[in-house]
Scaffold this motif. Structure first.
Motif, PDB file in Angstrom:
ATOM      1  N   GLN A 136      40.558  28.233   5.200  1.00 25.63           N
ATOM      2  CA  GLN A 136      40.709  29.586   4.667  1.00 25.63           C
ATOM      3  C   GLN A 136      41.756  29.650   3.554  1.00 25.63           C
ATOM      4  OE1 GLN A 136      41.543  31.604   8.367  1.00 25.63           O
ATOM      5  NE2 GLN A 136      39.374  32.021   8.723  1.00 25.63           N
ATOM      6  N   ASP A 137      42.837  28.899   3.709  1.00 24.41           N
ATOM      7  CA  ASP A 137      43.930  28.922   2.731  1.00 24.41           C
ATOM      8  C   ASP A 137      43.654  28.103   1.472  1.00 24.41           C
ATOM      9  OD1 ASP A 137      45.378  30.453   4.538  1.00 24.41           O
ATOM     10  OD2 ASP A 137      46.863  28.887   4.988  1.00 24.41           O
ATOM     11  N   ARG A 138      42.987  26.965   1.632  1.00 25.38           N
ATOM     12  CA  ARG A 138      42.957  25.994   0.544  1.00 25.38           C
ATOM     13  C   ARG A 138      41.575  25.685  -0.026  1.00 25.38           C
ATOM     14  NH1 ARG A 138      45.441  25.229  -2.742  1.00 25.38           N
ATOM     15  NH2 ARG A 138      45.063  23.012  -2.947  1.00 25.38           N
ATOM     16  N   THR A 139      40.515  26.254   0.553  1.00 31.03           N
ATOM     17  CA  THR A 139      39.182  25.964   0.020  1.00 31.03           C
ATOM     18  C   THR A 139      38.435  27.256  -0.261  1.00 31.03           C
ATOM     19  OG1 THR A 139      37.954  25.879   2.120  1.00 31.03           O
ATOM     20  CG2 THR A 139      39.080  23.856   1.438  1.00 31.03           C
ATOM     21  N   MET A 140      37.339  27.104  -0.943  1.00 34.08           N
ATOM     22  CA  MET A 140      36.446  28.233  -1.185  1.00 34.08           C
ATOM     23  C   MET A 140      35.011  27.730  -1.141  1.00 34.08           C
ATOM     24  SD  MET A 140      37.334  28.746  -5.234  1.00 34.08           S
ATOM     25  CE  MET A 140      36.419  30.232  -5.381  1.00 34.08           C
ATOM     26  N   ALA A 141      34.115  28.635  -0.808  1.00 37.34           N
ATOM     27  CA  ALA A 141      32.696  28.279  -0.751  1.00 37.34           C
ATOM     28  C   ALA A 141      32.212  27.887  -2.137  1.00 37.34           C
ATOM     29  CB  ALA A 141      31.887  29.460  -0.219  1.00 37.34           C
ATOM     30  N   ALA A 142      31.423  26.837  -2.169  1.00 35.97           N
ATOM     31  CA  ALA A 142      30.865  26.350  -3.430  1.00 35.97           C
ATOM     32  C   ALA A 142      29.511  25.713  -3.137  1.00 35.97           C
ATOM     33  CB  ALA A 142      31.817  25.351  -4.083  1.00 35.97           C
ATOM     34  N   PRO A 143      28.488  26.548  -2.964  1.00 36.09           N
ATOM     35  CA  PRO A 143      27.163  26.013  -2.651  1.00 36.09           C
ATOM     36  C   PRO A 143      26.754  24.930  -3.651  1.00 36.09           C
ATOM     37  CG  PRO A 143      27.165  28.392  -2.474  1.00 36.09           C
ATOM     38  CD  PRO A 143      28.481  28.002  -3.093  1.00 36.09           C
ATOM     39  N   GLY A 144      26.248  23.834  -3.112  1.00 35.89           N
ATOM     40  CA  GLY A 144      25.805  22.730  -3.960  1.00 35.89           C
ATOM     41  C   GLY A 144      26.908  21.753  -4.325  1.00 35.89           C
ATOM     42  N   ASN A 145      28.157  22.134  -4.128  1.00 34.98           N
ATOM     43  CA  ASN A 145      29.272  21.237  -4.442  1.00 34.98           C
ATOM     44  C   ASN A 145      29.465  20.243  -3.301  1.00 34.98           C
ATOM     45  OD1 ASN A 145      31.566  20.646  -6.289  1.00 34.98           O
ATOM     46  ND2 ASN A 145      32.763  21.059  -4.448  1.00 34.98           N
ATOM     47  N   ARG A 146      29.924  19.060  -3.634  1.00 34.67           N
ATOM     48  CA  ARG A 146      30.337  18.123  -2.598  1.00 34.67           C
ATOM     49  C   ARG A 146      31.703  17.574  -2.963  1.00 34.67           C
ATOM     50  NH1 ARG A 146      26.857  12.548  -2.840  1.00 34.67           N
ATOM     51  NH2 ARG A 146      27.838  11.744  -4.694  1.00 34.67           N
ATOM     52  N   ILE A 147      32.484  17.308  -1.939  1.00 33.87           N
ATOM     53  CA  ILE A 147      33.844  16.819  -2.130  1.00 33.87           C
ATOM     54  C   ILE A 147      34.109  15.731  -1.107  1.00 33.87           C
ATOM     55  CG2 ILE A 147      34.758  18.689  -0.690  1.00 33.87           C
ATOM     56  CD1 ILE A 147      37.314  18.610  -2.424  1.00 33.87           C
ATOM     57  N   ARG A 148      34.816  14.713  -1.529  1.00 32.91           N
ATOM     58  CA  ARG A 148      35.137  13.611  -0.619  1.00 32.91           C
ATOM     59  C   ARG A 148      36.029  14.116   0.506  1.00 32.91           C
ATOM     60  NH1 ARG A 148      36.466   8.091  -3.792  1.00 32.91           N
ATOM     61  NH2 ARG A 148      34.871   7.150  -2.509  1.00 32.91           N
ATOM     62  N   THR A 149      35.720  13.682   1.703  1.00 32.70           N
ATOM     63  CA  THR A 149      36.527  14.063   2.858  1.00 32.70           C
ATOM     64  C   THR A 149      37.964  13.596   2.665  1.00 32.70           C
ATOM     65  OG1 THR A 149      34.582  13.977   4.287  1.00 32.70           O
ATOM     66  CG2 THR A 149      36.730  13.885   5.370  1.00 32.70           C
ATOM     67  N   MET A 150      38.173  12.441   2.075  1.00 29.67           N
ATOM     68  CA  MET A 150      39.540  11.926   1.874  1.00 29.67           C
ATOM     69  C   MET A 150      40.318  12.814   0.911  1.00 29.67           C
ATOM     70  SD  MET A 150      41.188   9.598   3.257  1.00 29.67           S
ATOM     71  CE  MET A 150      42.866   9.105   3.140  1.00 29.67           C
ATOM     72  N   THR A 151      39.675  13.351  -0.105  1.00 31.19           N
ATOM     73  CA  THR A 151      40.332  14.279  -1.026  1.00 31.19           C
ATOM     74  C   THR A 151      40.782  15.527  -0.264  1.00 31.19           C
ATOM     75  OG1 THR A 151      39.032  13.476  -2.888  1.00 31.19           O
ATOM     76  CG2 THR A 151      40.018  15.665  -3.121  1.00 31.19           C
ATOM     77  N   MET A 152      39.906  16.023   0.604  1.00 30.30           N
ATOM     78  CA  MET A 152      40.246  17.189   1.417  1.00 30.30           C
ATOM     79  C   MET A 152      41.399  16.861   2.367  1.00 30.30           C
ATOM     80  SD  MET A 152      36.394  18.492   2.229  1.00 30.30           S
ATOM     81  CE  MET A 152      36.845  20.022   3.003  1.00 30.30           C
ATOM     82  N   TYR A 153      41.329  15.685   2.979  1.00 36.91           N
ATOM     83  CA  TYR A 153      42.364  15.293   3.932  1.00 36.91           C
ATOM     84  C   TYR A 153      43.725  15.169   3.250  1.00 36.91           C
ATOM     85  CZ  TYR A 153      44.860  12.755   7.562  1.00 36.91           C
ATOM     86  OH  TYR A 153      45.804  12.371   8.504  1.00 36.91           O
ATOM     87  N   ASN A 154      43.766  14.591   2.069  1.00 38.78           N
ATOM     88  CA  ASN A 154      45.037  14.473   1.348  1.00 38.78           C
ATOM     89  C   ASN A 154      45.632  15.855   1.067  1.00 38.78           C
ATOM     90  OD1 ASN A 154      44.962  11.668   1.325  1.00 38.78           O
ATOM     91  ND2 ASN A 154      43.942  11.574  -0.655  1.00 38.78           N
ATOM     92  N   ASP A 155      44.792  16.809   0.720  1.00 35.64           N
ATOM     93  CA  ASP A 155      45.267  18.173   0.506  1.00 35.64           C
ATOM     94  C   ASP A 155      45.753  18.779   1.826  1.00 35.64           C
ATOM     95  OD1 ASP A 155      45.264  20.508  -1.610  1.00 35.64           O
ATOM     96  OD2 ASP A 155      44.543  21.353   0.294  1.00 35.64           O
ATOM     97  N   PHE A 156      45.025  18.527   2.907  1.00 34.97           N
ATOM     98  CA  PHE A 156      45.417  19.008   4.231  1.00 34.97           C
ATOM     99  C   PHE A 156      46.796  18.471   4.613  1.00 34.97           C
ATOM    100  CE2 PHE A 156      45.458  18.151   8.838  1.00 34.97           C
ATOM    101  CZ  PHE A 156      45.393  19.447   9.325  1.00 34.97           C
ATOM    102  N   VAL A 157      47.047  17.198   4.354  1.00 40.22           N
ATOM    103  CA  VAL A 157      48.347  16.581   4.677  1.00 40.22           C
ATOM    104  C   VAL A 157      49.464  17.274   3.898  1.00 40.22           C
ATOM    105  CG1 VAL A 157      49.711  14.453   4.449  1.00 40.22           C
ATOM    106  CG2 VAL A 157      47.381  14.365   5.378  1.00 40.22           C
ATOM    107  N   ARG A 158      49.245  17.547   2.616  1.00 43.83           N
ATOM    108  CA  ARG A 158      50.261  18.261   1.815  1.00 43.83           C
ATOM    109  C   ARG A 158      50.471  19.678   2.341  1.00 43.83           C
ATOM    110  NH1 ARG A 158      47.637  15.366  -2.215  1.00 43.83           N
ATOM    111  NH2 ARG A 158      46.252  17.101  -2.696  1.00 43.83           N
TER     112      ARG A 158
END
Length: 79
Positions: A16-38
């Motif tokens: 809820q804080d750091r992402t937004m819906a983006a139909p059709g977009n894909r993002i690496r789980t590791m990129t998301m995880y690195n942001d989650f860690v920060r």
């Protein structure tokens, strides 16, 4: 219900804080995880393991997809 699990609630708050819906977009789980860690560090929150983070995303309706790396579809990080 999955949201009653404190681990999943933590990941839901990050979504809820750091992402937004983006139909059709894909993002690496590791990129998301690195942001989650920060994000956790900024809040002084406990950092989940990568597998726990991934399972939580799946429980929240963001299953993993593989293509040379693991991706999630339908989300993107906020700027």
């Amino acid at each position: 219900m999955a949201a009653s699990n404190p681990v999943i609630r933590q990941v839901l708050q990050w979504v809820q804080d750091r992402t937004m819906a983006a139909p059709g977009n894909r993002i690496r789980t590791m990129t998301m995880y690195n942001d989650f860690v920060r994000w956790c560090a900024d809040l002084g929150a406990e950092v989940l393991s990568l597998p726990a983070f991934g399972r939580s995303l799946g429980a929240l309706g963001y299953p993993s997809r593989r293509s040379n790396a693991t991706y999630r579809e339908g989300l993107k990080l906020r700027d």
